[in-house]
Every structure is written in C-alpha cells, then in structure tokens.
Design a protein around this motif. Structure first.
Motif, PDB file in Angstrom:
ATOM      1  N   ILE A   1       0.115  16.362 -12.084  1.00  0.00           N
ATOM      2  CA  ILE A   1       1.351  15.670 -11.165  1.00  0.00           C
ATOM      3  C   ILE A   1       2.686  15.618 -11.603  1.00  0.00           C
ATOM      4  CG2 ILE A   1       0.910  13.091 -10.095  1.00  0.00           C
ATOM      5  CD1 ILE A   1       1.974  14.310  -7.657  1.00  0.00           C
TER       6      ILE A   1
ATOM      7  N   ASP B   1      -1.187  10.925  -8.900  1.00  0.00           N
ATOM      8  CA  ASP B   1      -1.034  10.861  -7.590  1.00  0.00           C
ATOM      9  C   ASP B   1      -1.401  10.214  -6.805  1.00  0.00           C
ATOM     10  OD1 ASP B   1      -4.290  13.028  -7.674  1.00  0.00           O
ATOM     11  OD2 ASP B   1      -3.947  10.815  -8.230  1.00  0.00           O
TER      12      ASP B   1
ATOM     13  N   LYS C   1      -6.774   6.664  -3.456  1.00  0.00           N
ATOM     14  CA  LYS C   1      -6.015   7.509  -2.555  1.00  0.00           C
ATOM     15  C   LYS C   1      -6.076   5.960  -1.390  1.00  0.00           C
ATOM     16  CE  LYS C   1      -5.469  11.058  -4.372  1.00  0.00           C
ATOM     17  NZ  LYS C   1      -6.247  10.657  -5.310  1.00  0.00           N
TER      18      LYS C   1
ATOM     19  N   GLN D   1       8.443  16.455  -5.163  1.00  0.00           N
ATOM     20  CA  GLN D   1       9.086  17.549  -4.123  1.00  0.00           C
ATOM     21  C   GLN D   1       7.837  17.380  -3.325  1.00  0.00           C
ATOM     22  OE1 GLN D   1       8.551  20.090  -7.856  1.00  0.00           O
ATOM     23  NE2 GLN D   1      10.091  20.752  -6.894  1.00  0.00           N
ATOM     24  N   SER D   2       6.335  16.760  -3.526  1.00  0.00           N
ATOM     25  CA  SER D   2       4.987  16.578  -2.123  1.00  0.00           C
ATOM     26  C   SER D   2       5.457  15.210  -1.629  1.00  0.00           C
ATOM     27  CB  SER D   2       3.835  16.564  -3.252  1.00  0.00           C
ATOM     28  OG  SER D   2       3.569  17.365  -4.323  1.00  0.00           O
ATOM     29  N   MET D   3       6.572  14.478  -1.328  1.00  0.00           N
ATOM     30  CA  MET D   3       6.131  13.262  -0.606  1.00  0.00           C
ATOM     31  C   MET D   3       7.778  12.544  -0.805  1.00  0.00           C
ATOM     32  SD  MET D   3       5.493  10.502  -3.599  1.00  0.00           S
ATOM     33  CE  MET D   3       6.352   9.313  -4.977  1.00  0.00           C
TER      34      MET D   3
ATOM     35  N   ARG E   1       2.574   8.035   1.587  1.00  0.00           N
ATOM     36  CA  ARG E   1       2.393   8.376   3.637  1.00  0.00           C
ATOM     37  C   ARG E   1       1.863   7.119   3.724  1.00  0.00           C
ATOM     38  NH1 ARG E   1      -1.710  11.459   1.334  1.00  0.00           N
ATOM     39  NH2 ARG E   1      -0.122  12.951   0.989  1.00  0.00           N
TER      40      ARG E   1
ATOM     41  N   ASP F   1      12.786  26.727  -7.158  1.00  0.00           N
ATOM     42  CA  ASP F   1      12.222  25.356  -6.664  1.00  0.00           C
ATOM     43  C   ASP F   1      11.836  24.152  -8.177  1.00  0.00           C
ATOM     44  OD1 ASP F   1      10.025  26.795  -8.104  1.00  0.00           O
ATOM     45  OD2 ASP F   1       8.480  26.118  -6.677  1.00  0.00           O
ATOM     46  N   ARG F   2      12.050  24.094  -9.306  1.00  0.00           N
ATOM     47  CA  ARG F   2      12.224  23.504 -10.418  1.00  0.00           C
ATOM     48  C   ARG F   2      13.274  22.216 -10.285  1.00  0.00           C
ATOM     49  NH1 ARG F   2       7.731  24.197 -13.874  1.00  0.00           N
ATOM     50  NH2 ARG F   2       8.000  22.567 -14.113  1.00  0.00           N
TER      51      ARG F   2
ATOM     52  N   LEU G   1       1.135   9.509  -4.200  1.00  0.00           N
ATOM     53  CA  LEU G   1       1.629  10.198  -2.763  1.00  0.00           C
ATOM     54  C   LEU G   1       0.797   9.736  -1.774  1.00  0.00           C
ATOM     55  CD1 LEU G   1       1.824  12.753  -4.593  1.00  0.00           C
ATOM     56  CD2 LEU G   1       0.491  14.549  -3.652  1.00  0.00           C
TER      57      LEU G   1
ATOM     58  N   GLU H   1       7.369  14.184  -8.635  1.00  0.00           N
ATOM     59  CA  GLU H   1       6.786  13.611  -7.576  1.00  0.00           C
ATOM     60  C   GLU H   1       7.157  13.693  -6.429  1.00  0.00           C
ATOM     61  OE1 GLU H   1       5.066  11.705 -11.809  1.00  0.00           O
ATOM     62  OE2 GLU H   1       6.852  12.771  -9.937  1.00  0.00           O
TER      63      GLU H   1
ATOM     64  N   GLY I   1      14.901  14.835  -2.330  1.00  0.00           N
ATOM     65  CA  GLY I   1      14.004  14.693  -3.248  1.00  0.00           C
ATOM     66  C   GLY I   1      14.447  14.950  -4.563  1.00  0.00           C
TER      67      GLY I   1
END
Length: 920
Positions: free
Chosen positions: A16, A200, A176, A232-234, A207, A270-271, A203, A230, A339
């Motif tokens: 990631i 990761d 996780k 971008q996902s959270m 959360r 989007d990058r 993430l 990172e 982000g």
C-alpha cells in the motif's frame, strides 16, 4: 543501455505504501530517458518485488546485483528490509538510494538516505505536541527496528521535557486487530497517541480509532508513516489527525505543481503524491546529476560527485551532505477529509540531518568514534532482537499447535480404545452351503440382522458379489481347515461400510464368521497418519534440535535441524543421555526431565557447552508428552547472548552520552541569561525607529494609524511611513526567528529603505533588490540564517503601487466589500537569493474616499489563546468591516482590542504589527 534496480514491496502488507514509489522512480527514469538518458545511454529499469519480507528483499537484491548487474539500486521502505540488503550492497560496492524516513544511527558509504532523520521529523513533532496538546504520550508502532528505536528517542525527549509515556505497544507488520489496544489506550488516558505503524496496519488502526469513539480534538494522533497514498483508503477515519513530513502534495510553488501534474498525467488524475514519492523521484535525478558530474557510472566516482550536489525538488532545493543525508524542513499537517494535508506548522529553516543524534558534531565527547560505533551496534542488536522475537513467536505458535495436535491424537486414540472395548463384533455360524445356522450378535450397526436369517443362505441375504465372496471364504476355510482373513465392503442403507472378518473352521462342515466394522477405524487411522505426517513436516523445518526421551534418559526419537551434521539419528536412538552428554549437563537435563514428568509442566533451563573449543550457549525446553516421555527442544542462543552483552554495552555508552548532554544543558542556561539582555536591547531599538504620531498626522491625503508591540522574544517586525516629493512611502516586513539577530536585520532594512528613498531611488525593483543584497551579504557575514518578507507601498493621488512579498493586503471598500491582494507573486523573501530581480512585480490598487487598506504581520493572524485557537484572517476581516466608517486610529484600536481579548492571559509569542490606511 544502462541497467538500474528498483526493489520495493509490490505485494504484502507494505505494498500500500511502496507501490507508488516504484511509479515515482519509473517517472523520473522516463523523463531522463526522454531527454537523452545518462551519458548518452538510455536507462533500463529492472523491477523486483520484496513482498514485504526481509528475506525476499535479500534474494531479490542478490539477483539484481549478481545476475542483472545493475549499476545502482533504488528501493526499500522498512528499516528491516534496508538493513537486510545493505551488507549485499556493500559487498558488491554498489549504491542504494533510500527514499524513506528512518531511525538514523546508520552510515553506510554505499547508501544515500533521502528520507528524514529523527531530528528532522520526530523531534519537531514531539516538541510541537508538547506545546499544543499535552505531555502524556502513548506510543504505538509496528514491531521492527524503526519504531522501537524511535520510541527510545521519544522516551528520552519526553524525560528531558518533563513529559511521560503512559503506555507503549508493538504489533507485527500487517496486524489488523486494534480494538483491544484502543481500549488499553483509553484506560491510560494519554494526551496524544504517537503512531509509528507501517503499511496497511494503519487502515485497521484508524478505523478502530473512530469506532472506539476517539476524536482528534480530545485525543490527537501524530503519525510519521502515513502520507497521501495511505489516506486515499482512510481519509474519513483519519481526518483531523496529524502527520509529520518534509513534503505534502498541497505545498504551493511551481516546481511542486509541475511534479504533481506530471505524476497525475502519467498515472491517473486520482493518484496522489507524498514525501516518500517525492524523495523516490528526486533521488533518481540526483543520481543522474552525480553520474554526469563524475562522467562515470563507477560507484566511487558517483559517490564523490554526489557530495554537495544541489537539486531542485518538488519540496524545494536540497543539498546532499557528506554524511549521505540531506537537509529538510519539518512540516506538520492536519489530515483533511479530501485525503490532503493542511500545514499547521513549518520549521523556520531547513534542518541539518543528525543521523547520530548530534554526537557526530560534539567534538568534546571522549571516544566519540566508539560512542557512534556502539550506537550503531545497539540499533543492529535491536534489529536482530526484533527478528529473533518474531521467530520465537512463530516457533512458540508451532509448538503450541504441535502440542494441541498431540493432545488431539491422544484423545482420538482414547476414543478409539473406548469404542473398540464397547463394540460387539458380528458373529455367525455357517454350514458348507453358506446357510446361517446361528447368529451370536444382534448389533444393529452390523448388517442390521434379525432372527429371520436363520436357515437362509448368503445367496438369499446378500448381494450376488458379496454372497459369492462369503461362500468362497467359507469353503476355503473348510477345505484347508485354517483361518481365512478378509476385508470387504457392504452397502448399509445409503452408506458403504468396510468390514474386517476372520473365518475359522469349527468342524468339517461348519465355520464361525467374526466380522468387525472397521470403517471408523480405517478413517481415524488415515487421519492419524496425515496428522503425524504434518507434524513430521513441521518438525523438519523447525531450526531446533528436538528429541523424545523417556524417564530413564533413553533417546526414543531424534529430529535434527536441516543443517545438523554432528551426529546421525541412527547413532543416537537407543542410547542414554549419560552416554551422549557431558556428566554435569546430563545430570542437569535429567533433573528437569524428572521434574517435567512429575509436575506435568513445561521446564526451561539454559546451559553452556564447549564444542570443539568453541563455547556455545543453549536453551532446553522440556515438555511432558506421555506418562514417562518428554519432548526436549534444544535451541542455540549464542547469538542472543552475544547481542544481550552488546546491548548492555550500548546502553552504558548511551547513559554516558546522556550525562554529557545534561552538562551541555547547564551551559545553555547561562547562554539564556545573556540572550535575555540581548532581547531587551532589541525590543527598545525596535520601538525607537517607529514613525512618530506627528509624522503620520502630517500626511494630507491619507488617514494613517500604526501599531507595533514586540513579543517577549523579539520577532523582528518592521513598519515605516515616509513622505518624499509628494509621494507617501509605506513599508512593512517580518524577520524570521527571534532575538537580537532578528532585531539587527530589521534595523538594517529600515535604514536601507530610508537611505535609498532619501537618495531619490524610484525604481521599486532596484530598491528591493538593493535592500535584498544588503541583507544577503550581512547575514552571510553574521553567519545567520535570518531572512524576511518585505512589502513596499507607494501612494499618490488615490493609487497604491504594491511591490514585494509579505502577508496579503486587505482592502475594505466604503460599501463593505472586502478585497484580498496576494503578494506571493510580487517578490521573494529577502536574504535567501543574491539577486531577486526576476521575482519582483508590481500591482496597482485604486482607493476611493472612505476605502480602508490594512497591512499586518502574522503575529496577529497566528496569535493563539489558551485553547490553542488562532485569531485568524476571518476575524480580522470582520473587525475591519464593522469599523470601516471610523477613523484609522479607531479601526487600529478595535483590531488590537479584539486581538487582546482573543489572546487573554496567554503569552504573546510573536511581534504584533498593524498599519491602517484610510482614503480621505
């Protein structure tokens, strides 16, 4: 064609973060190749996947260096992967370009470190948190060398600042499960969480952070390995938390905007970019620049040419130091829901890299080289201990699984014994025609027999094939007068069952048929064999010596490690412990074998063994596995013992260095007293040169009011108003830093501007450039890093001509409309460049009767109250707008009164300056 290696994790928990670094390197290579390559050669990138595992990095590095023959390598993220391949790079005399922040305490002549050292990223972040959020820290990191080393540094920094670590947790890479950890953090009640997680795992953490009800306003998080990719996902979960880097995508500036645009054009809109991405991209250009300077790809020539190289990067200009690191500014950003980061802090200048915590610059430390070597060995030992701990956890998990499977096997065997004991075999008596004469068992699980079978033949009861088999065995037993054994299948309802039978003659004409259902037994036996095969396979890969020994000390089984060659299995089985081991060790081991059998508990002990003149340290774990048998697992712990000794030495050296640092702190206290006197002189000088009220009242066309209040530590604010040849000249500026140096620079600017205007200089570009040259030369002579912003306004007949870079000019029209004049493109900070002519521009602003123009310094907008809330521009706009119909002095007083109400009892950290102009 020249080959270069790219070695990053494209799979696994680190993918990631690292995947984008490969894209950045490839973009730089493409740009260089499109421009003609390096020394006339096109670059061929060879990409390998480290798969987030240190050993895979080693294998792929060997391939790149030995098989692909690359001239240099770009790669790695984690310190574990970097430390794993550095010995290979050094052995091959190649160069590794490393783009990520790390723990420092390393200096390889074959590595250029383009990421931050702790003093450029972590120390400023901790200091900022102490100032703004509190002194109770919870440290959370991934379990490898970078987080562990950084946490030790944070412990030390907090101890010196009076802070406290209220808790500390490490998790394996890729973890996780953070819910229990969040509960532990909440119970500890920290002021802030310092996050050194990688990959990761972030993430899952953010959360869980949100789901636990945490909020950045009450429990802020500071991260050092979370960037734009990172987020971008959270981004939603992490919004409001902080991160410390030397670059953000949101930074202004042409160089950065061109970089971001090119990156998105190549890889998609989007990058996003990040600090490691910018470093990965820049280091390729740095390598190319060094190669062309050296006119060679040879490692020694490129390394020498790299020293001192200046490079324009997306984050600004950098220079490669001789210690293989680069100077970097520290930025702290708040995560936005988009982000991206909003910069809330920036160091006032680039921070020199101190990979050895500054020890390398303390020439008065005795045995400086030894201290540095011990620091390096301490980090290396920490790295090895992390690896050993991971291996230990894996081994313990394997042993626990082995014990569980052994217990399951024993339980299965016990169940089978119970089943066989309780089972009634099916027994029948047949004559030579296969007729049932007698049935001795009526077990319903076998044939479902009933008394109606008596007198009937097998042909009438069984399927034809089975009937023929039964009759053949009956006749064979009668003919040979011997027992016949057979296995066969029968359909019982919809299930096929397997039976084992023995047919024995009772007389010349009758036999007894004893049948047993072996379906369950056969299945259990197969499962047992498979379990034993799995266990044996596990034992084969465990790097320890495993033995099965009985109470008398006899070796029953022996599973050596793969590379064990000292003694063969056949040489050990059946021998006694007393025959194989030295007397003192055999007696000690037998003591613990008996203790394990008596207590049914695991026994652990350590001992030393002399093998061929070499002292070896071993650990034995004795596990009872039967009434009179144990498993003895022997592990070589020589490396661990050696590293423990080395770590103790390193800690002693660190303690000595710490004591010397404390002594240096005492010297700093004396320096602080001297600086207090200097600050008082600067404060008085700053007030003395301000324009007098009579001078301001003498101006006809404008109503002017000014205010300047120095901070406790003088910040170098400046403003002046002159009337020359019918024109009104107004200047305002802010010198970086605090103290006497800032005050001196301010006086130089004030005197220079007045002298130039008095001598008739009307060209604003020449005027600004002349002042800049004076500041540039004098600050170099002073060896001072000071620079300043300066805006000059010339007023004549309702027209303001604005030049120079400073805070924005606020215009409030008579009808209440607000205009904001940005000065970013009108000049350049004074003292940074020898010639700023190309940066200077001019903007005209027309004033009508009743219009208000306001100049200010950042001491107003960034002033904070006890809640750490800044005064801000919006509040300043509102005060000016509400009082626009008043005289300039009334507007000035209203601004200062509202500002002081906001600040309250909080300390004033920066000079406060405001100038109000109103068109009559």
């Amino acid at each position: 064609m020249v080959r270069v290696g790219i070695l990053h994790s494209l799979t696994g928990s680190m993918a990631i973060s690292e995947h984008s670094l490969v894209d950045a390197v490839l973009m730089a290579i493409a740009e260089i190749s499109e421009a003609g390559g390096v020394l006339g050669q096109i670059i061929e990138p060879v990409i390998e996947d480290g798969a987030s595992e240190s050993q895979e990095f080693v294998r792929k590095a060997e391939k790149l260096l030995q098989q692909d023959q690359v001239v240099t390598m770009f790669g790695c993220w984690t310190s574990a992967s970097r430390k794993a391949i550095v010995p290979l790079v050094e052995a091959a005399n190649s160069l590794l370009w490393y783009p990520v922040q790390y723990e420092g305490l390393e200096a390889s002549k074959n590595v250029f470190y383009f990421g931050c050292c702790p003093n450029q990223q972590v120390e400023p972040a901790v200091a900022w948190l102490l100032r703004h959020h509190g002194d109770r820290f919870y440290l959370l990191g991934s379990n490898y060398v970078f987080p562990r080393t950084i946490h030790k540094m944070i412990h030390s920094q907090l101890q010196q600042a009076g802070g406290t670590v209220v808790g500390e947790t490490y998790v394996p890479l890729g973890s996780k499960a953070f819910e229990p950890i969040l509960q532990e953090i909440l119970q500890a009640k920290p002021d802030v969480i310092f996050n050194t997680l990688n990959g990761d795992s972030n993430l899952a953490f953010y959360r869980a952070y949100r789901e636990a009800g945490c909020a950045p306003e009450t429990l802020p998080v500071m991260a050092v390995s979370v960037a734009e990719p990172e987020l971008q996902s959270m981004a939603i979960d992490a919004a409001g938390t902080y991160a410390s880097w030397s670059y953000f995508q949101s930074l202004p500036g042409t160089q950065n905007q061109q970089f971001v645009t090119a990156f998105r054009a190549r890889y998609g809109h989007d990058r996003v970019t990040s600090d490691p991405i910018a470093a990965a991209y820049s280091q390729v250009h740095a390598w190319k620049q060094a190669v062309e300077t050296a006119q060679s790809f040879a490692t020694a020539a490129v390394r020498q040419a790299a020293y001192g190289q200046l490079l324009e990067t997306p984050g600004g200009q950098i220079q490669i130091e001789r210690n293989h690191h680069v100077q970097k500014s520290c930025l702290i950003g708040k995560v936005l829901t988009s982000g991206q980061f909003e910069v809330v802090y920036q160091s006032d200048r680039p921070i020199p890299p101190l990979p050895w915590l500054g020890v390398e610059h303390c020439t008065d430390i005795p045995n400086q080289t030894l201290v540095i070597d011990l620091l390096a060995e301490g980090v290396q030992s920490n790295h090895y201990l992390c690896e050993l701990e991971q291996q230990s956890h894996t081994l313990e998990a394997t042993l626990a699984q082995l014990q569980q499977e052994t217990q399951e096997r024993q339980q299965a065997e016990a169940e089978l014994r119970t089943m066989f004991t309780a089972m009634d075999d099916f027994v029948s008596i047949f004559d030579q025609q296969g007729r049932y004469l007698k049935i001795l068992s009526t077990d319903s699980s076998l044939y479902n027999p009933d008394l109606e079978r008596i007198g009937k033949t097998v042909d009438e009861i069984l399927p034809p094939e089975q009937a023929a088999l039964h009759l053949s065995c009956i006749q064979q037993a009668l003919r040979t007068q011997q027992t016949v054994s057979l296995d066969y299948h029968l359909m019982m309802g919809h299930e096929q069952r397997r039976y084992s039978a023995k047919v024995s003659p009772l007389s010349d004409t009758t036999v007894i048929w004893v049948a047993r259902d072996i379906s369950d037994l056969e299945r259990a036996t197969l499962e047992l064999q498979q379990t034993e095969a799995r266990n044996r396979a596990l034992l084969e890969v465990i790097p320890d010596l495993i033995m099965r020994i009985n109470r008398e000390g006899t070796y029953l089984d022996f599973v050596p490690p793969t590379n064990f060659t000292m003694i063969g299995k056949e040489d050990l089985i059946g021998k006694s412990e007393y025959e194989v081991m030295p007397p003192e060790i055999s007696q000690q081991r037998m003591h613990y074998i008996h203790k394990a059998l008596d207590t049914r508990e695991l026994q652990i002990f350590e001992y030393s063994l002399n093998i061929d003149g070499t002292l070896s340290h071993e650990e034995a774990r004795i596990i009872p596995c039967g009434p009179d048998e144990v498993l003895v697992i022997v592990r070589d712990i020589s490396d661990r013992k050696r590293m423990e000794a080395e770590r103790n030495q390193a800690e002693a050296a660190l303690a000595l260095a710490h004591a010397e640092i404390l002594a240096l702190n005492e010297q700093l206290k004396a320096e602080n007293l001297r600086m207090s006197a200097e600050l008082e002189v600067s404060r008085r000088l700053q007030q003395m040169v301000l324009p007098k009220e009579s001078e301001l009242n003498a101006i006809d066309q404008l109503d002017i009011a000014g205010f300047m209040e120095p901070a406790d530590e003088v910040g170098g604010d400046y403003y002046d108003v002159l009337q020359q040849n019918g024109r009104i000249q107004i200047g305002i500026g802010d010198v970086t830093g605090h103290g006497l140096e800032s005050g001196v620079v301010m006086l130089m600017v004030q005197a220079s501007v007045r002298a130039l205007i008095a001598n008739g200089e009307t060209d604003r570009t020449k005027l600004l450039n002349t002042v800049n040259r004076i500041i540039y030369d004098n600050t170099k002579r002073m060896r001072s890093p000071r620079n300043m912003t300066l805006a000059l306004l010339e007023y004549e007949s309702g027209v303001l001509r604005l030049t120079g870079q400073h805070e924005e000019l606020i215009i409030v029209r008579q009808n209440g409309d607000i205009e904001k004049i940005d000065t970013l493109e009108l000049g350049f900070p004074l003292g940074l460049e020898l010639d700023i002519t190309r940066f200077v521009a001019e903007k005209k602003v027309f004033l009508n009767s009743g219009d208000v123009a306001v100049l200010y310094t950042d001491g107003i907008t960034e002033a904070m109250n006890f809640s750490k809330e800044q005064y801000g521009l919006e509040r300043l706009y509102q005060v000016i707008q509400e009082h626009r119909d008043c005289a300039s002095e009334v507007i000035r007083k209203a601004i200062i009164k509202d500002l002081m109400t906001h600040i309250g009892e909080q300390k004033v950290f920066d000079d406060i300056t405001v100038v109000v102009l109103k068109q009559k």
